[in-house]
Design a protein around this motif. Structure first.
Motif, PDB file in Angstrom:
ATOM      1  N   ARG A 276      40.189  43.831 -51.314  1.00  0.00           N
ATOM      2  CA  ARG A 276      40.839  43.194 -52.472  1.00  0.00           C
ATOM      3  C   ARG A 276      42.357  43.145 -52.273  1.00  0.00           C
ATOM      4  N   THR A 277      42.920  44.158 -51.614  1.00  0.00           N
ATOM      5  CA  THR A 277      44.352  44.151 -51.319  1.00  0.00           C
ATOM      6  C   THR A 277      44.706  43.007 -50.385  1.00  0.00           C
TER       7      THR A 277
ATOM      8  N   LEU B 172      47.026  37.592 -49.562  1.00  0.00           N
ATOM      9  CA  LEU B 172      46.873  36.209 -49.110  1.00  0.00           C
ATOM     10  C   LEU B 172      47.005  35.225 -50.268  1.00  0.00           C
ATOM     11  N   ALA B 173      46.528  35.639 -51.434  1.00  0.00           N
ATOM     12  CA  ALA B 173      46.590  34.757 -52.602  1.00  0.00           C
ATOM     13  C   ALA B 173      47.968  34.748 -53.244  1.00  0.00           C
ATOM     14  N   LYS B 174      48.817  35.707 -52.898  1.00  0.00           N
ATOM     15  CA  LYS B 174      50.149  35.792 -53.491  1.00  0.00           C
ATOM     16  C   LYS B 174      50.973  34.568 -53.103  1.00  0.00           C
TER      17      LYS B 174
ATOM     18  N   PRO C 263      54.667  40.591 -47.321  1.00  0.00           N
ATOM     19  CA  PRO C 263      54.592  40.237 -48.746  1.00  0.00           C
ATOM     20  C   PRO C 263      54.502  41.430 -49.667  1.00  0.00           C
ATOM     21  N   ASN C 264      53.973  42.564 -49.184  1.00  0.00           N
ATOM     22  CA  ASN C 264      53.876  43.730 -50.061  1.00  0.00           C
ATOM     23  C   ASN C 264      55.187  44.489 -50.158  1.00  0.00           C
TER      24      ASN C 264
ATOM     25  N   LYS D 167      49.776  34.325 -42.224  1.00  0.00           N
ATOM     26  CA  LYS D 167      48.593  35.175 -42.125  1.00  0.00           C
ATOM     27  C   LYS D 167      48.877  36.427 -41.305  1.00  0.00           C
ATOM     28  N   ASP D 168      49.745  36.297 -40.307  1.00  0.00           N
ATOM     29  CA  ASP D 168      50.081  37.456 -39.480  1.00  0.00           C
ATOM     30  C   ASP D 168      50.744  38.561 -40.286  1.00  0.00           C
ATOM     31  N   THR D 169      51.448  38.192 -41.357  1.00  0.00           N
ATOM     32  CA  THR D 169      52.130  39.203 -42.160  1.00  0.00           C
ATOM     33  C   THR D 169      51.155  40.130 -42.867  1.00  0.00           C
TER      34      THR D 169
END
Length: 833
Positions: free
Chosen positions: A466-467, A472-474, A635-636, A698-700
């Motif tokens: 879910r994380t 990815l959805a962010k 992103p996190n 996606k690599d992030t």
């Protein structure tokens, strides 16, 4: 010899027993192979990170020289002063800590090469000979020495085909030539675990061949700056202990810093505190394993839990098989065999199963360890670990297999030999085991524990998945679809800054005119973002110095990325060196710079140059726009305060355009070919590396996705094991209640009643396990809280799905034994006793 013959007899009988129960053997070997293989794979990665000695001579004598307090960086001036004054090491070395990624150009393609600047005594101090040619010497590290390098073995193999004629050839890195004098050994990676240096060059080569003055306007090369850019190591002299070295460094450090001029803080003008030196042992290398520790430890814990479940299941299966062999065991006892002799035979069978599972598991471990390293490494970085086996790793694998054999083999062996001779022989081995009710209770407890542990794994896996999905959805603040990123490498023997700046603009114009290109922009930065000295003055308040990341971009940058402007305007062609300095702030930067202003458009801040010929100068910058926050790093990490400046107004700390972002329509191969053709009309020597922005995005989150997938595999494996366990326990319990079932059916019970009774009893036990698993899953979630983003540790959807999955698996596992019991002939069931 009698003892050896007896053991050999046990082994042969164990092999025959495994062949006679092919189904059980296959399940056992597969379960053990997955459990042992994953455990050994994860441990091998941890072993390579923190436990394996360096591939150098006398690694236990190596000591890292650090600042007392743990800071490891040193300036080049410190290194030279320390090298002349030290008297406790037989040899000392230094190597750079700054980024040394070079571009080796092949036609219009480029290959990244990881370089390492080292002192002349680097290889000599470590006792590492060359695999071909020679290593660097002290004379190579003198000012004005010819530029030479030693190739890493991997680069020699991949680029030069391991040709011995490579010696004397020139390798061109970032437009500068280095003569190849040798090749490093295959197993050598330096002293930093996980690093992958492909070219070793003398420290002094940085002064001559990386012209920082050209790029950054510095008056001195990087080596002469006061920055902490070097790591220093030494090899202790014979007879000198670590404690003696640490004490001597404390005194020596004071003398070193006393001999050096003080380093001034650019902001305050006051000297930095100097402190002194200390020793740090580096027997196993300098490892940044703490970047991976949370992931590796989590996976090792999951593997351990899965191993416990697998051993418990196999114990149940072996106990069920031993129940059918009660007649054989009773006959052996009646003929004079001791109980210990039978226990040894059954344990030999368990060890044989564990050995077969370990052998297959090592195959999984071989590729699993490599896959794990690739999964947990940072995006854009290559982590190379020495995953070769040695005696310690072999001992761990063998010990794991033997421990598994004891865990799943000892209890069934002890219980199977506790049998009544008369009843077992009289009934042909179908007599119930003594204490059947107690055993059924023990089996129920075992199922509860298995389900609870499986729930913990499934919950952890669900939260990690879910994380990854949330990341990815962010919204990253831009539209990455149909955007191609072209990283440029300026590779010329005679570099010219003005020419590169001109050609950079020409390339941008050509790219914009390529058919299929919707818009294009360029970015100029040096190694990413910089941190300028920003001064914000507001009436009635003291000056503030907020820190912001600075990115120099061309007009249409926001248009190409489709990043919305929240206020103000975009850059235009009029924002050049002759106009007033302007900036666009990200939403976060606007709130950091002007926290009390709703709309800072038109306000100004001052920026002080920290490098180059304009060092110390201040100038005013007007805010002309506010843009939406973007994910510039992981992103996190959250949004960064970013300051966008026009490329045309870049003064220092800025290189020519080094990456282009092209929004296109059509197929990627076609647009890439047209872009290369357009670039060739400007400069045929320029090289590009093309990547889709969507892939870079996606690599992030690659590590998060990898952790989610790996944890999911463990969860599915645990669910598979739990299903085997429920099936085994239900089948075993049904076989022990054959007489009871026969009596019930003789008294009028219908097959459906028997089916529901057995199924309900199993489901009830599983439900208790799920209930306890909720608590176990919550505790597990607290342990991985730092790895979660965008999901709560008590996420109800994850817990509900995990619980439903366990109930579904248990229902499938219990269905077949219950169905068999319901279809039993009552008379046959009564005659069975």
């Amino acid at each position: 010899m009698r003892w050896v013959e007896s053991i050999w007899q046990d082994v042969r009988y164990a092999v025959r027993a495994m062949r006679s129960s092919a189904g059980l053997t296959a399940v056992a070997v597969l379960s053990l192979a997955l459990g042992i293989g994953t455990t050994v794979a994860i441990f091998s990665v941890m072993y390579a990170l923190i436990l394996k000695p360096l591939p150098v001579q006398q690694p236990d004598r190596l000591v890292q020289v650090v600042h007392r307090g743990g800071v490891s960086g040193h300036s080049y001036a410190e290194w030279r002063e320390f090298r002349e004054r030290q008297d406790i090491f037989s040899g000392v070395l230094a190597y750079n800590t700054w980024d040394s990624n070079f571009s080796m150009t092949q036609g219009q393609e480029q290959r990244k090469v990881q370089g390492l600047y080292v002192s002349g005594d680097y290889f000599t101090t470590l006792g590492v000979p060359a695999a071909l040619g020679r290593t660097l010497t002290a004379s190579d590290d003198e000012p004005g020495a010819p530029p030479v390098c030693v190739l890493g073995y991997a680069l020699w193999r991949e680029h030069y085909g391991e040709s011995p004629r490579v010696l004397g050839k020139t390798i061109v890195l970032d437009g500068h030539g280095f003569q190849i004098v040798g090749v490093a050994p295959k197993s050598f990676f330096g002293v930093e675990v996980g690093a992958n240096p492909e070219a070793f060059m003398p420290l002094e080569a940085e002064r001559t061949f990386r012209d920082y003055q050209r790029l950054y306007g510095r008056q001195t090369p990087s080596l002469d700056s006061p920055s902490w850019i070097l790591n220093i190591l030494g090899k202790l002299k014979p007879g000198v202990t670590f404690a003696q070295a640490d004490a001597r460094l404390k005194v020596l450090g004071k003398a070193v810093y006393k001999a050096l001029p003080p380093v001034l803080d650019d902001r305050t003008g006051k000297p930095y505190p100097t402190g002194t030196l200390a020793a740090r042992a580096v027997t196993n290398g300098i490892s940044e394993w703490y970047f991976y520790s949370d992931m590796v430890l989590l996976l090792l814990t999951m593997a351990g839990v899965a191993m416990v479940i697998a051993c418990a299941n196999l114990g149940n299966l072996l106990l069920a098989r031993a129940t059918k062999r009660r007649g054989e065991i009773a006959t052996r006892l009646a003929l004079g065999a001791t109980r210990w002799r039978l226990v040894r035979q059954l344990l030999t069978e368990s060890v044989s199963l564990a050995g077969a599972g370990c052998a297959v598991g090592l195959v999984f471990a071989h590729w699993g360890s490599k896959a794990l390293v690739s999964a947990v490494e940072f995006p854009g970085e290559t982590t190379v670990l020495n995953l070769s086996w040695d005696t310690k790793l072999v001992a761990f694998a063998v010990g794991t297999a033997l421990l598994c054999a004891l865990l799943f083999g000892l209890a069934p062996a002890m219980r199977a030999t506790r049998v009544s001779l008369y009843s077992a022989i009289h009934s042909g081995g179908n007599a119930p085991v003594a204490g059947g009710a107690r055993h059924r209770l023990g089996n129920a407890v075992l199922i509860v524990v298995q389900v609870a542990l499986s729930m913990a794994l499934l919950v952890s896996a669900g939260l990690l998945v879910r994380t990854a999905h949330a990341l990815l959805a962010k919204d990253p603040g831009y539209d990455a679809k149909s955007v191609l990123v072209a990283h440029v490498s300026w590779n010329e023997e005679n570099e010219n800054l003005q020419r590169q700046e001109f050609e950079g603009q020409q390339l941008l114009e050509r790219f914009r005119s390529v058919p299929g290109v919707i818009s294009a922009s360029g970015t100029a930065a040096s190694g990413g973002t910089s941190l300028p000295d920003i001064i914000v003055s507001q009436q009635g308040q003291a000056d503030r110095h907020p820190r912001g990341y600075s990115i120099f971009v061309t007009p249409t940058f926001f248009q190409t990325r489709r990043t919305p402007m929240l206020a103000g305007r975009d850059f235009n062609d009029g924002d050049d060196e002759a106009s007033l300095p302007v900036a666009i702030l990200s939403d976060t930067a606007a709130r950091v710079f002007f926290p009390e202003v709703a709309n800072p458009i038109g306000l100004r801040y001052r920026q002080r140059e920290e490098e180059g010929q304009h060092k110390g100068q201040e100038y005013s910058v007007e805010v002309v726009g506010i843009s939406k926050d973007i994910d510039y790093q992981l992103p996190n990490y959250g949004p960064l305060p970013i300051v966008y400046r026009p490329v045309a107004q870049c003064i220092t700390l800025c290189s020519p355009i080094n990456s282009y972002e092209i929004r296109f329509a059509g197929k990627v191969p076609g647009i890439t070919a047209r872009l290369k053709d357009a670039a060739a009309t400007v400069d045929s020597h320029v090289a590009f590396e093309f990547r889709l922005m969507a892939d870079e995005h996606k690599d992030t989150v690659r590590r998060n996705r990898a952790m989610g997938w790996i944890a999911t595999l463990f969860g599915l494996f645990a669910g598979f094991l739990a299903m085997i366990g429920v099936y085994g326990v239900t089948a075993y319990a049904s076989s022990q209640r054959t007489r009871e079932i026969g009596i019930r059916m003789a008294l009028g019970a219908q097959p459906g009643d028997v089916f529901r009774m057995i199924l309900w009893e199993t489901i009830l036990v599983v439900f208790i396990g799920v209930a306890l698993g909720v608590a176990a899953g919550y505790d597990a979630a607290q342990g991985i809280r730092g790895m979660l983003w965008g999901v709560k540790t008590s996420d109800p959807l994850t817990f509900v799905l995990a619980g439903c999955a366990m109930m579904f698996v248990a229902g499938i596992a219990a269905f077949l034994p219950a169905w068999r019991a319901a279809k039993a002939d009552p008379m046959a069931a009564l005659r069975a006793e």
